[in-house]
Structures are given as C-alpha cells and as structure tokens.
Write a protein that holds these residues in place. Sequence first.
Motif, PDB file in Angstrom:
ATOM      1  N   ALA A  54       0.830  -1.205   0.000  1.00  0.00           N
ATOM      2  CA  ALA A  54       0.000   0.000   0.000  1.00  0.00           C
ATOM      3  C   ALA A  54       0.866   1.257   0.000  1.00  0.00           C
ATOM      4  CB  ALA A  54      -0.933  -0.005   1.214  1.00  0.00           C
ATOM      5  N   GLU A  55       1.948   1.228   0.769  1.00  0.00           N
ATOM      6  CA  GLU A  55       2.864   2.372   0.799  1.00  0.00           C
ATOM      7  C   GLU A  55       3.543   2.562  -0.555  1.00  0.00           C
ATOM      8  OE1 GLU A  55       4.786   5.689   2.085  1.00  0.00           O
ATOM      9  OE2 GLU A  55       3.147   4.599   3.060  1.00  0.00           O
ATOM     10  N   GLN A  56       3.949   1.454  -1.177  1.00  0.00           N
ATOM     11  CA  GLN A  56       4.559   1.536  -2.510  1.00  0.00           C
ATOM     12  C   GLN A  56       3.577   2.116  -3.533  1.00  0.00           C
ATOM     13  OE1 GLN A  56       5.901  -2.430  -3.352  1.00  0.00           O
ATOM     14  NE2 GLN A  56       7.551  -2.368  -1.841  1.00  0.00           N
ATOM     15  N   GLN A  57       2.323   1.677  -3.447  1.00  0.00           N
ATOM     16  CA  GLN A  57       1.312   2.198  -4.362  1.00  0.00           C
ATOM     17  C   GLN A  57       1.108   3.695  -4.147  1.00  0.00           C
ATOM     18  OE1 GLN A  57      -0.127   0.475  -6.756  1.00  0.00           O
ATOM     19  NE2 GLN A  57      -1.559   2.035  -7.448  1.00  0.00           N
ATOM     20  N   TYR A  58       1.111   4.127  -2.887  1.00  0.00           N
ATOM     21  CA  TYR A  58       0.943   5.548  -2.598  1.00  0.00           C
ATOM     22  C   TYR A  58       2.120   6.357  -3.137  1.00  0.00           C
ATOM     23  CZ  TYR A  58       0.799   9.917  -0.013  1.00  0.00           C
ATOM     24  OH  TYR A  58       0.809  11.248   0.318  1.00  0.00           O
ATOM     25  N   GLN A  66       3.473  14.217  -9.262  1.00  0.00           N
ATOM     26  CA  GLN A  66       4.540  15.211  -9.385  1.00  0.00           C
ATOM     27  C   GLN A  66       4.992  15.358 -10.836  1.00  0.00           C
ATOM     28  OE1 GLN A  66       5.627  17.241  -6.931  1.00  0.00           O
ATOM     29  NE2 GLN A  66       6.751  18.286  -8.573  1.00  0.00           N
ATOM     30  N   GLN A  67       5.088  14.230 -11.543  1.00  0.00           N
ATOM     31  CA  GLN A  67       5.460  14.276 -12.955  1.00  0.00           C
ATOM     32  C   GLN A  67       4.430  15.049 -13.774  1.00  0.00           C
ATOM     33  OE1 GLN A  67       5.965  10.197 -14.123  1.00  0.00           O
ATOM     34  NE2 GLN A  67       8.077  10.071 -13.386  1.00  0.00           N
ATOM     35  N   ASP A  84      -5.644  19.076 -26.199  1.00  0.00           N
ATOM     36  CA  ASP A  84      -6.174  17.778 -25.799  1.00  0.00           C
ATOM     37  C   ASP A  84      -6.717  17.776 -24.380  1.00  0.00           C
ATOM     38  OD1 ASP A  84      -3.811  18.138 -24.510  1.00  0.00           O
ATOM     39  OD2 ASP A  84      -2.928  16.202 -25.072  1.00  0.00           O
ATOM     40  N   ARG A  85      -6.694  18.967 -23.721  1.00  0.00           N
ATOM     41  CA  ARG A  85      -7.211  19.125 -22.358  1.00  0.00           C
ATOM     42  C   ARG A  85      -6.587  18.116 -21.391  1.00  0.00           C
ATOM     43  NH1 ARG A  85     -13.696  20.339 -23.217  1.00  0.00           N
ATOM     44  NH2 ARG A  85     -13.406  22.167 -24.568  1.00  0.00           N
ATOM     45  N   ARG A  86      -5.294  17.894 -21.590  1.00  0.00           N
ATOM     46  CA  ARG A  86      -4.602  16.963 -20.693  1.00  0.00           C
ATOM     47  C   ARG A  86      -4.430  17.565 -19.318  1.00  0.00           C
ATOM     48  NH1 ARG A  86       1.719  15.014 -21.451  1.00  0.00           N
ATOM     49  NH2 ARG A  86       1.913  13.994 -19.392  1.00  0.00           N
ATOM     50  N   PHE A  87      -4.207  18.881 -19.270  1.00  0.00           N
ATOM     51  CA  PHE A  87      -3.925  19.527 -17.994  1.00  0.00           C
ATOM     52  C   PHE A  87      -5.081  20.441 -17.607  1.00  0.00           C
ATOM     53  CE2 PHE A  87       0.302  19.068 -20.099  1.00  0.00           C
ATOM     54  CZ  PHE A  87       0.769  18.053 -19.290  1.00  0.00           C
ATOM     55  N   PRO A  88      -5.324  20.591 -16.305  1.00  0.00           N
ATOM     56  CA  PRO A  88      -6.351  21.520 -15.826  1.00  0.00           C
ATOM     57  C   PRO A  88      -5.877  22.960 -15.967  1.00  0.00           C
ATOM     58  CG  PRO A  88      -5.201  20.551 -13.977  1.00  0.00           C
ATOM     59  CD  PRO A  88      -4.677  19.859 -15.208  1.00  0.00           C
ATOM     60  N   PRO A  89      -6.776  23.931 -15.837  1.00  0.00           N
ATOM     61  CA  PRO A  89      -6.344  25.342 -15.956  1.00  0.00           C
ATOM     62  C   PRO A  89      -5.292  25.732 -14.924  1.00  0.00           C
ATOM     63  CG  PRO A  89      -8.730  25.155 -16.123  1.00  0.00           C
ATOM     64  CD  PRO A  89      -8.226  23.809 -15.713  1.00  0.00           C
ATOM     65  N   GLU A  90      -5.376  25.193 -13.734  1.00  0.00           N
ATOM     66  CA  GLU A  90      -4.412  25.488 -12.686  1.00  0.00           C
ATOM     67  C   GLU A  90      -3.628  24.224 -12.350  1.00  0.00           C
ATOM     68  OE1 GLU A  90      -3.862  28.456 -11.630  1.00  0.00           O
ATOM     69  OE2 GLU A  90      -5.548  29.365 -12.715  1.00  0.00           O
ATOM     70  N   CYS A  91      -2.308  24.287 -12.505  1.00  0.00           N
ATOM     71  CA  CYS A  91      -1.475  23.102 -12.262  1.00  0.00           C
ATOM     72  C   CYS A  91      -1.443  22.711 -10.787  1.00  0.00           C
ATOM     73  CB  CYS A  91      -0.050  23.361 -12.752  1.00  0.00           C
ATOM     74  SG  CYS A  91       0.066  23.651 -14.546  1.00  0.00           S
ATOM     75  N   VAL A  93      -3.765  22.123  -8.835  1.00  0.00           N
ATOM     76  CA  VAL A  93      -4.787  21.157  -8.427  1.00  0.00           C
ATOM     77  C   VAL A  93      -4.326  19.725  -8.653  1.00  0.00           C
ATOM     78  CG1 VAL A  93      -6.614  22.811  -8.943  1.00  0.00           C
ATOM     79  CG2 VAL A  93      -5.942  21.148 -10.682  1.00  0.00           C
ATOM     80  N   ILE A  94      -3.222  19.549  -9.395  1.00  0.00           N
ATOM     81  CA  ILE A  94      -2.696  18.193  -9.605  1.00  0.00           C
ATOM     82  C   ILE A  94      -1.938  17.786  -8.355  1.00  0.00           C
ATOM     83  CG2 ILE A  94      -1.229  16.719 -11.025  1.00  0.00           C
ATOM     84  CD1 ILE A  94      -1.628  18.629 -13.326  1.00  0.00           C
ATOM     85  N   SER A  95      -2.493  16.823  -7.621  1.00  0.00           N
ATOM     86  CA  SER A  95      -1.879  16.388  -6.367  1.00  0.00           C
ATOM     87  C   SER A  95      -2.182  14.917  -6.157  1.00  0.00           C
ATOM     88  CB  SER A  95      -2.396  17.224  -5.192  1.00  0.00           C
ATOM     89  OG  SER A  95      -3.801  17.072  -5.074  1.00  0.00           O
ATOM     90  N   PRO A  96      -1.362  14.233  -5.386  1.00  0.00           N
ATOM     91  CA  PRO A  96      -1.622  12.804  -5.117  1.00  0.00           C
ATOM     92  C   PRO A  96      -2.839  12.638  -4.227  1.00  0.00           C
ATOM     93  CG  PRO A  96       0.200  13.575  -3.796  1.00  0.00           C
ATOM     94  CD  PRO A  96      -0.128  14.700  -4.738  1.00  0.00           C
TER      95      PRO A  96
END
Length: 340
Positions: A54-58, A66-67, A84-91, A93-96
Amino acid sequence: MSLYRTELRRLIKRRFTRWMTLAGVLVLLAVLAGVFLTNHKIGPAEQARAERQAEQQYQEQVRRAQQERTACEQAKAAGTPNTDRRFPPECEVISPPPRDVIEAKWFLPSTFDFRASFEATLIPFAAILALVGFVVGASFVGAEWSTGGMMNLLLWRPKRLTVLLTKLAALLTGLLTLTLTSAVVWTAGFWLVGTLRGTTAKMTAGAWQSFALTGLRGLLLVLAAAAIGFALASLGRHTAMALGGAIALAVVGQFGVGILLSMANVRFVEAWLLPTYALAWMQKKVTLENWQSCNNASYFGECKPETLDITWQHSSTLLVVGLVLMLGAAFWTMRRRDIS
C-alpha cells in the motif's frame, strides 16, 4: 416383503444412481478443494506485506502526480496550447490522493471468513444436488417404464397409485439421506477451510440458525427437483421426457424468453426467469434493477434505478404450484391410462 424397502433397495443398487451420486459428490469436493487452495490465512507477515504494498502504491501515485504537475507547469511556461485538455487550468490542483485512500486490505490475499462466506456456499451445494436429484428421480421411474419393470411390478402390486407413491417416497428418502450426509461433510469441510485458510471467529447461535434455515431451504429445493424429474418421467413414461423437458425449458423457455423480452424492452426481464426464483428461495430476496429508468434522480444527476424485490414467498408459491400440477398430472395419468 415391504414394497418400500424393495424400492429403496432398487434405488440404491441402480448403477446410474451410484454413478450420478459419485459425480455430484466429486463436483462438491472439487469446489471445496478449489476454495481451500485459493484462500490463505492472514497473519502478521501478510499484514505487513500488504502495508508495504500500500505504501509503494501511494509513493507511485505521488511520483506520477509530481510528474504530471511538472509537465503541466512546463507546458504553461512554454505556451503550449492545451488542445487535448490533458492539464487543468491550474497546475496546483494536480496532487496525489490522500494516504488513507489506499488501504492495506486491498493487497491482502483472499481469505475465507466462515461467518461471512459459508452461507453463500450453500447455493452451489443445493444447485449441484438438485441437478443430481432431478436426473436420478427421472431415471428411477423412467427406466421402469422403458424396460417393462413397471408392468411386472404392477402384476405383484396392482394398486397403481400406491406403487407410484412408494417409489416417490423411496426416492425422496434416499435423497434426504444423501443431502443431509453431504451437508454435514460440506459444513465440516468449510469449517476446516476457515480454520486453516481463514477465520471462524464471531460465530454465534444466530449465525448457525441462519445457516440451518438456508440449508433447510436447499434441502427442500433438492427434494422438489427430484420430485419434478420423477413426475415428468412418469408422465412421458421415459427418462428422456424429463431430460428433454428440462433442456427445452432451459434453452427455449429461459434463453428464448429472455432474449424476446429484452428485445421488447420489458422491465425486469429476470422476473420471468426461473433461476431468479431459485436464487430468491435460497437468499430469501433478490432485488432486480431497471437502469433504463431514472425516476429518482438526485440534484447532482445521480441515477437511482427502479427496483423490484423477488422474495422467498414468491418462490415458494411458484414451487408449490409447479409441484402440485406436475405430481397431480403424474398420479392422474397413472390412474387413468392403460399399463402396456
């Protein structure tokens, strides 16, 4: 000599009965062995391994987030269009995901919880023995008609209904003994599986009572299947009558009706199929869902399908009516038709 004892001895000594019983027992043992081999006992080592996974998956989710965030920031800095709308308007918001979202239990091996899982095993148990009972019941009386044994027997005991009822009683007695014996072995086997490959904790008197009631319904299903096979073969005076009727019911009456009703967009198609009622008899209730209907949609657009409950009371009504009609027809024809 007692007619009942004679019929019971004839049932036991028939090779077909023995081979069919052996086949059913082997299938039950195969199911038991499969459950034993595919489950494992959970100990500290397995729990620790699951925690590590589970820790490895996290950590993998953190690395990927992060990538993606870095790639998003680089694309915005370079002015690359986000077609292609790969990324949201605000970067940002991309978080684990939160750490507690990934649970260690996802990575635990399969384990057999006797209290939670044993009742479900009674469904295939009853289904397999019901099939054995149907075929043995059909063969027991069908072979007597096709070989001329019934005519010879009636010369000794000319009371037709007494002979047929005695044969049915011997058949049900034999299947009752087989089912009860198999149920004891089945329960002991899965208790062993729970002990060695899972857990038998939290067993209470209420749990045992629930298992006993489900087993009782399974027993009645086995006896009913045997009686139906017996009645069909008696009506047609041949084993093939019962087997052919069962195949026709399965292929034409179930698959054909199911396809036809589906094409006609009938609601709750499963309510017209016999396996639904057999399952409701064993589980006490089956809830059918109609996903074409969204009559209770929430404010956020969630679809709650229309439902229909099939209960064991519905199944018992169908079962009793079917038994009365088939056995009644078998006894009526036995009394009215010539024996030749």
